[in-house]
Design an enzyme around this catalytic site. Structure first.
Site, PDB file in Angstrom:
ATOM      1  N   LYS A 191     -11.578 -30.169 -28.239  1.00 56.21           N
ATOM      2  CA  LYS A 191     -10.956 -29.304 -27.265  1.00 56.21           C
ATOM      3  C   LYS A 191     -11.482 -28.086 -26.827  1.00 56.21           C
ATOM      4  CE  LYS A 191      -7.414 -26.800 -26.743  1.00 56.21           C
ATOM      5  NZ  LYS A 191      -8.117 -25.927 -25.929  1.00 56.21           N
ATOM      6  N   GLU A 265     -11.784 -20.645 -39.043  1.00 58.95           N
ATOM      7  CA  GLU A 265     -12.547 -19.716 -38.927  1.00 58.95           C
ATOM      8  C   GLU A 265     -11.673 -18.708 -38.037  1.00 58.95           C
ATOM      9  OE1 GLU A 265     -14.438 -16.845 -37.226  1.00 58.95           O
ATOM     10  OE2 GLU A 265     -16.044 -18.179 -36.337  1.00 58.95           O
ATOM     11  N   CYS A 299     -15.260 -12.409 -33.086  1.00 56.40           N
ATOM     12  CA  CYS A 299     -14.343 -12.379 -34.428  1.00 56.40           C
ATOM     13  C   CYS A 299     -14.938 -11.609 -35.272  1.00 56.40           C
ATOM     14  CB  CYS A 299     -14.133 -13.899 -34.700  1.00 56.40           C
ATOM     15  SG  CYS A 299     -15.579 -14.983 -34.891  1.00 56.40           S
ATOM     16  N   GLU A 396      -6.734  -6.659 -34.488  1.00 53.16           N
ATOM     17  CA  GLU A 396      -7.803  -6.938 -34.002  1.00 53.16           C
ATOM     18  C   GLU A 396      -7.698  -6.782 -32.209  1.00 53.16           C
ATOM     19  OE1 GLU A 396      -8.748 -11.279 -34.059  1.00 53.16           O
ATOM     20  OE2 GLU A 396     -10.764 -10.614 -34.377  1.00 53.16           O
TER      21      GLU A 396
HETATM   22  P1  ADP Z   1      -7.859 -16.501 -28.959  1.00 53.56           P
HETATM   23  O1  ADP Z   1      -7.225 -15.516 -29.338  1.00 53.56           O
HETATM   24  O2  ADP Z   1      -9.350 -16.687 -29.252  1.00 53.56           O
HETATM   25  O3  ADP Z   1      -7.459 -16.921 -27.499  1.00 53.56           O
HETATM   26  P2  ADP Z   1      -6.389 -18.670 -29.743  1.00 53.56           P
HETATM   27  O4  ADP Z   1      -6.153 -19.004 -31.312  1.00 53.56           O
HETATM   28  O5  ADP Z   1      -5.186 -18.676 -28.671  1.00 53.56           O
HETATM   29  O6  ADP Z   1      -7.457 -17.829 -29.702  1.00 53.56           O
HETATM   30  O7  ADP Z   1      -7.168 -20.250 -29.266  1.00 53.56           O
HETATM   31  C1  ADP Z   1      -8.290 -20.755 -29.875  1.00 53.56           C
HETATM   32  C2  ADP Z   1      -8.149 -22.241 -29.240  1.00 53.56           C
HETATM   33  O8  ADP Z   1      -6.924 -22.701 -29.923  1.00 53.56           O
HETATM   34  C3  ADP Z   1      -8.068 -22.563 -27.800  1.00 53.56           C
HETATM   35  O9  ADP Z   1      -8.678 -23.499 -27.540  1.00 53.56           O
HETATM   36  C4  ADP Z   1      -6.641 -23.018 -27.667  1.00 53.56           C
HETATM   37  O10 ADP Z   1      -6.412 -23.720 -26.613  1.00 53.56           O
HETATM   38  C5  ADP Z   1      -6.106 -23.276 -28.832  1.00 53.56           C
HETATM   39  N1  ADP Z   1      -4.720 -23.407 -29.190  1.00 53.56           N
HETATM   40  C6  ADP Z   1      -3.895 -22.482 -28.954  1.00 53.56           C
HETATM   41  N2  ADP Z   1      -2.716 -22.759 -29.719  1.00 53.56           N
HETATM   42  C7  ADP Z   1      -2.722 -24.087 -30.353  1.00 53.56           C
HETATM   43  C8  ADP Z   1      -2.107 -24.614 -30.953  1.00 53.56           C
HETATM   44  N3  ADP Z   1      -0.878 -24.390 -31.296  1.00 53.56           N
HETATM   45  N4  ADP Z   1      -2.558 -25.718 -31.726  1.00 53.56           N
HETATM   46  C9  ADP Z   1      -3.896 -26.053 -31.719  1.00 53.56           C
HETATM   47  N5  ADP Z   1      -4.730 -25.323 -30.890  1.00 53.56           N
HETATM   48  C10 ADP Z   1      -4.002 -24.300 -30.111  1.00 53.56           C
END
Ligand code: ADP
Length: 791
Positions: A191, A265, A299, A396
């Site tokens: 995804k 990560e 990151c 961050e």
């Molecule tokens: P960033 O701060 O880089 O936006 P996120 O952790 O919010 O980081 O997002 C990284 C990825 O994780 C994206 O693909 C997002 O759609 C997905 N994501 C966000 N929330 C969840 C969740 N609860 N479970 C699984 N994937 C998630």
């Protein structure tokens, strides 16, 4: 006519836009919206969401929001495809992955432009860094595919991998996930991030072109809800996630007790340390690459500048001058250095943090505040005089903001560098090679770049310490995340609570003063210690007769033991030879008391004399094996970039919790504790709850073998209750648990606090067969140190 030097002074860059024509045509063809890529074909577009170009705010595509049903379909396809894909020869899989590399390379221009339009990063970066690294990753892993049988013997693919990636390096993160998974014989459901799904969809089209078998690669677009559905799906065998620490924590909890393998990560707040003797001009270029690369949305960005007091003014002056030369604007322009922030919400987050910094009275420098009148832009920013406690030094920011603090001594620099809950990367600048390596060794981070920064290569592992996650991506380290031991699934062991309620088990606690002489105490900081509760419990033999009393340890005892273990950390810095000597001594002293240990085992468990002797013999042999391994679990030198040495060092976690199973009380204890201490960890061990006396007999072996105080601490009592405290404790860096399903699930869920690495086995282990490198690997984490050479 002006002289050349005048012309050079006034000369400015003219516009130099990269053409987006081909990408425009492709996007037009999909105007109606993109579907998911499932089972080798694109689905009909479902409920759609908009994707924008952050540089101008225009909508560029509409993409499907993946539902639980879409995830079901993708997992079903991946499941169906997996056995066949794994059954292909390594050579056949290699050809498929090689073809992906070739096709990515053929479309480098198209993919770079698409990435830039979707993400806002300068075309110079997507063209020269992201996409070439994507191709490099597939090439590298095509090689692993053909070597898998010889390089990873006795292992098999994990199965179906759910992979969730962020928006900062969309196609590169896809490559980091998909290439090793496929090479190892897994199938994937990936995804992409909701802000940047387009290059993943273009990659799906490449999969069709190259003829990857249907179902091997599936791509489902959507937001966090789609990601959560993927994580929760019972058909997934492994989750690989890159993203924020907050979501990483949620995923750790969601996968607890499911048996899903996990690698995370996560975020970082990486130090960029400049010593007084550094080449400041190079360091300035380093800063540009550390924090203004990809607008700081990296990151491992070097976002905390720590500079020696004596060099600070000179460095700041050079930095300000350099910042004035950074060109911010149209990401598609080939002379742009700083592009757009990925989305308005991210821009707002940066602004909010800056407002907080302003409220703290911090000093901001921005070379150029004139921003394009549309799109998401934020100027490169330098904040000086930042107190380590400031929100800007801790949080961050994920934007082009560098926060600077000064230090006086190397010790202070290391202390400031490690003063963070993260541990992803660090950059160290000094012309003194001794200092560089000393500091690199002392910094708690998965990657340390000496006189360089943000270096990546497919042959080197990348990943964090502490709350930056666990697991590595890249090279052999990354490949091992996608393989598991090739053995039949072991039977889950009986629930501990059932065992304890049944007779024999842990009998009611009693006050220690009732029978002080017969009570085995706890062992903390090299001394026997009365349990905090003041209570002991009866240890029963197989016929229910009391054979002794053991201390009933509680939270406080675990906390004391963790403190004692942390104090003994110089064990990790001892030479491997020294550790080996101590371990040999342990093995010898155990051998000298073979009969006594055999008798104790028999008395506690009711096992036959032969079985007891055989368990003690095996334990002695095992102790010798790990003494032998103490100086032989070497790191590696990775073949990465030209003129770089990349050292992969196996470092101990620090403080490890080890919860032993009820069964095989001596061999399990030895098999778990010895590899952990051989690698330099200090341990808090919870021995078999029903047969703890064999471990308490072990104190005297430790005492007589010169094991330094605090290296092994032993707390007896109810194993799952003590495991709970260990899992919650932020001072514990890694936790091994062998016990029942409930205990394993509890350990994994509670470890989400500081994201400690866990290894749980809710199954009966055949200890006679289980030893070796797998344990040493779990007892260490890899730090990759990059050093350039040459003038
Ligand atoms: P960033 O701060 O880089 O936006 P996120 O952790 O919010 O980081 O997002 C990284 C990825 O994780 C994206 O693909 C997002 O759609 C997905 N994501 C966000 N929330 C969840 C969740 N609860 N479970 C699984 N994937 C998630």
């Amino acid at each position: 006519m002006g002289v050349i030097k005048d012309i050079l002074r006034t000369m400015d860059y003219g516009p130099s836009p990269e053409s987006s024509e081909h990408v425009g045509v492709w996007l037009d063809e999909h105007k109606a919206g993109f579907g998911h890529f499932i089972n080798g074909a694109f689905t009909k577009p479902g409920a759609l969401f908009d994707v924008f170009n952050p540089a101008n705010g225009e909508r560029i595509a509409r993409v499907s929001q993946g539902s639980a049903k879409d995830i079901d379909a993708a997992i079903a396809a991946a499941l169906k495809a997996q056995a066949k894909w794994a059954a292909l020869s390594g050579f056949e899989r290699s050809k498929h992955i090689y073809a992906l590399a070739r096709h990515v390379q053929k479309r480098e221009r198209f993919l770079s432009v698409l990435e830039t339009i979707d993400n806002g990063k300068p075309i110079r970066e997507s063209r020269d860094i992201d996409i070439p690294l994507v191709a490099r990753h597939f090439y590298h892993h095509a090689g692993w595919a053909s070597l898998i049988d010889s390089e990873f013997p006795d292992t098999k693919p994990v199965g179906v991998c759910g992979q969730i990636i962020p928006w900062n390096f969309p196609l590169l993160m896809l490559a980091w996930k998909i290439a090793p998974a496929l090479a190892a014989g897994n199938t994937v459901v990936l995804k992409p991030a909701e802000f940047t799904p387009l290059t993943a969809l273009a990659f799906a089209a490449i999969c069709v072109e190259t003829g990857i078998p249907p179902g091997v690669v599936n791509i489902v677009t959507g937001d966090g809800a789609t990601g959560a559905a993927l994580v929760a799906h019972a058909g997934v065998d492994k989750i690989a996630f890159t993203g924020s620490t907050e979501v990483g924590r949620a995923i750790r909890k969601a996968t607890a007790g499911t048996g899903k393998k996990l690698s995370l990560e996560l975020g970082g707040k990486s130090p960029f340390i400049v010593f007084e003797d550094a080449d400041l001009d190079s360091a300035v270029e380093g800063v540009v690459d550390a924090i203004w690369f990809n607008q700081g949305q990296v990151c491992c960005a070097g976002s905390r500048l720590l500079v020696a007091e004596g060099a600070a003014d000179a460095l700041y002056a050079k930095l300000r001058a350099r910042m004035a030369n950074l060109r911010l604007g149209d990401p598609l322009d080939k002379s742009t250095d700083v592009g757009a922030i990925v989305a308005p919400v991210q821009l707002e987050r940066i602004r909010r943090l800056m407002r907080q910094g302003e409220e703290e009275g911090l000093e901001f420098f921005r070379a150029n505040d004139s921003l394009p009148d549309r799109g998401c832009f934020y100027p490169p920013t330098l904040v000086t005089g930042v107190d380590p406690a400031s929100v800007l030094a801790r949080e961050e920011i994920f934007g082009p903001v560098l926060v600077a603090t000064t230090f006086r001594t190397p010790d202070e620099a290391v202390a400031l560098a490690n003063n963070t809950r993260y541990g992803l990367a660090a950059s160290v600048w000094t012309e003194n090679v001794n200092r560089a390596f000393e500091v690199a060794a002392r910094i708690k981070a998965g990657v340390v770049w000496i006189n360089s920064t943000n270096m990546f290569d497919a042959a080197a592992g990348f990943g964090g310490y502490r709350e930056s996650g666990f697991g590595r991506e890249g090279g052999r380290e990354g490949m091992s995340e996608y393989r598991i031991a090739d053995e039949p699934k072991p039977k889950p062991s009986a629930s501990r609570s059932q065992r304890l309620n049944a007779s024999p088990g842990v009998a009611p606690a009693r006050n220690m003063d009732d029978a002080p002489d017969r009570t085995a105490k706890l062992y903390i900081g090299g001394k026997q210690a009365r349990p905090d509760s003041g209570y002991s419990y009866a240890v029963l033999d197989s016929s229910g007769r009391e054979v002794g009393l053991a201390g009933l340890g509680n939270r406080k005892d675990i906390r004391n033991a963790v403190e004692a273990a942390a104090k003994a950390s110089s064990w990790g810095a001892a030479t491997a030879h020294n550790r080996a000597q101590v371990l040999y001594y342990v093995a010898e002293n155990l051998a000298a008391r073979e009969d006594e240990f055999s008798r104790r085992l028999r008395a506690m468990t009711g096992m036959s004399a032969r079985a007891a002797k055989s368990e003690v013999d095996a334990s002695i042999r095992r102790a010798f094996v790990y003494a032998g391994y103490a100086d032989k679990f070497d790191g590696a030198v990775h073949a990465t970039r030209a003129r770089f040495v990349t050292l992969a060092m196996n470092e101990p976690w620090g403080v490890m919790g080890i919860v032993c199973p009820n069964e095989a009380p001596l061999i399990a204890f030895v098999s778990l504790v010895m590899p952990a201490i051989a690698m330099g960890n200090c341990v808090v061990a919870v021995p078999s709850a029903n047969h703890p006396l064999i471990a308490t007999d072990f104190y005297s072996v430790l005492d007589t073998s010169d094991v330094p105080a605090g290296v092994v601490n032993i707390v007896t009592g109810e194993a799952n209750a003590l495991a709970r405290t260990l899992a919650e404790h932020d001072g514990v860096d890694a936790l091994w648990y062998v016990g029942d399903m409930d205990g394993a699930a509890q350990v994994e869920a509670l470890s989400a606090g500081n994201l400690k690495a866990t290894w749980t086995s809710p199954a009966t282990i055949d200890w006679a067969k289980t030893q070796g490198r797998a344990f040493l690997r779990r007892a260490t984490q890899v730090k990759n140190i990059w050093t350039p050479y040459g003038e």
